[in-house]
Scaffold this active site. Sequence first.
Site, PDB file in Angstrom:
ATOM      1  CG  HIS A   6      -4.980   1.170  -4.208  1.00 21.72           C
ATOM      2  ND1 HIS A   6      -4.281   0.953  -3.043  1.00 21.72           N
ATOM      3  CD2 HIS A   6      -5.997   0.263  -4.201  1.00 21.72           C
ATOM      4  CE1 HIS A   6      -4.846  -0.029  -2.354  1.00 21.72           C
ATOM      5  NE2 HIS A   6      -5.888  -0.468  -3.043  1.00 21.72           N
ATOM      6  NE  ARG A  37      -3.454  -2.365   2.827  1.00 16.97           N
ATOM      7  CZ  ARG A  37      -3.132  -3.544   3.357  1.00 16.97           C
ATOM      8  NH1 ARG A  37      -1.895  -3.758   3.813  1.00 16.97           N
ATOM      9  NH2 ARG A  37      -4.026  -4.517   3.452  1.00 16.97           N
ATOM     10  NE  ARG A  70      -3.324  -3.686  -1.124  1.00 13.30           N
ATOM     11  CZ  ARG A  70      -2.723  -4.586  -0.336  1.00 13.30           C
ATOM     12  NH1 ARG A  70      -1.419  -4.789  -0.434  1.00 13.30           N
ATOM     13  NH2 ARG A  70      -3.426  -5.280   0.537  1.00 13.30           N
ATOM     14  CE1 TYR A  82      -6.415  -3.958  -3.116  1.00 19.70           C
ATOM     15  CE2 TYR A  82      -8.112  -5.022  -1.802  1.00 19.70           C
ATOM     16  CZ  TYR A  82      -7.342  -3.914  -2.097  1.00 19.70           C
ATOM     17  OH  TYR A  82      -7.499  -2.769  -1.366  1.00 19.70           O
ATOM     18  CG  HIS A 139      -5.911  -9.036   1.606  1.00 19.64           C
ATOM     19  ND1 HIS A 139      -5.947  -9.430   0.280  1.00 19.64           N
ATOM     20  CD2 HIS A 139      -5.830  -7.685   1.585  1.00 19.64           C
ATOM     21  CE1 HIS A 139      -5.893  -8.369  -0.503  1.00 19.64           C
ATOM     22  NE2 HIS A 139      -5.825  -7.297   0.266  1.00 19.64           N
TER      23      HIS A 139
END
Length: 320
Positions: free
Chosen positions: A268, A161, A271, A303, A294
Amino acid sequence: MAGERRKIDLDAWTPPELDAEPKDVLTVKKYAERWYTETKGRHKPRTRQLNRGYLDNVILPELGSVPLESLTVQDVRRWYASLDHYPTRNANAFSLLRTIFNQAVDDELVPANPCRVKRAAVKTRVIEPVALTAAEIRQLADSMPAQWRALVLVAGFGGLRWGELTALRRSDFTLTESDCSVTVARAAVRMKGHFVVGPPKSKAAMRTVPLPSALRPILVAHIAEHAAPGRGGLMFPADTADLLHDNTVRPRFKRGAAALGHPKLRFHDLRHSAATLFAQAGATLADHMVLMGHTSSAMSARYTHSTAARNRSLVEGIWE
């Protein structure tokens, strides 16, 4: 009597009316404020800031004056339906209200949680993320100024992140012949005009992420030329030697993304790209959760994204 005793223990009990004076009713606002105070030590500063905003701007204006024990499922459904179309904000606000009422149920102040609107807490994407290929990540990095190329590569191949990236120190990297990895031990958030560095988003976010060995010489060169001095020096410092602000990187990042043919790419999305590459390389769900930091399989699923090339490869494979 047990219920009244519980209210006394929680300092929420009021005596029976002995005269015409109105009773001090425990409202949603009063209980929510108490909950907010009691959770100070359990939530990170950024989470508390967000919760404060949801309470002040979304929940309490309409529901704050309602007696806690009088709020019904129908009241909550009407409130949720009246909200402006901000899907993520609304889902988060509903989740917060549900959490507060879960505590009220535990405190035996209400018999059941009225926050039972189906799928109200489900977050729906407003912007569909972009997953770059490995080659596109390298091209994007090459388009950036020299001091930010390694930043893009670690984001695109490590899945960190933004706040985790900007808080990295030189000592967080292991760059030996047998190991190329980065350890996430902290994260930075910007609040009220200044940076706050603390533990990552969750315990699962405290992790060591292996990086492709091809990144080792690039990272070694970056440390020598661009990182702040000392083992504790920032890996990706701003020109002022402070933590790097995303607004500083964004203009060049957007130009590079547009040149790649992805004008809507966000930082982002790197990611998302890493998550997709992990999955396509054969990572199991457990592997994926560890690599991405996670806490739930559902979050890992959000994701991971397929690509047209991957789909074509799979389709061609079923003919054989």
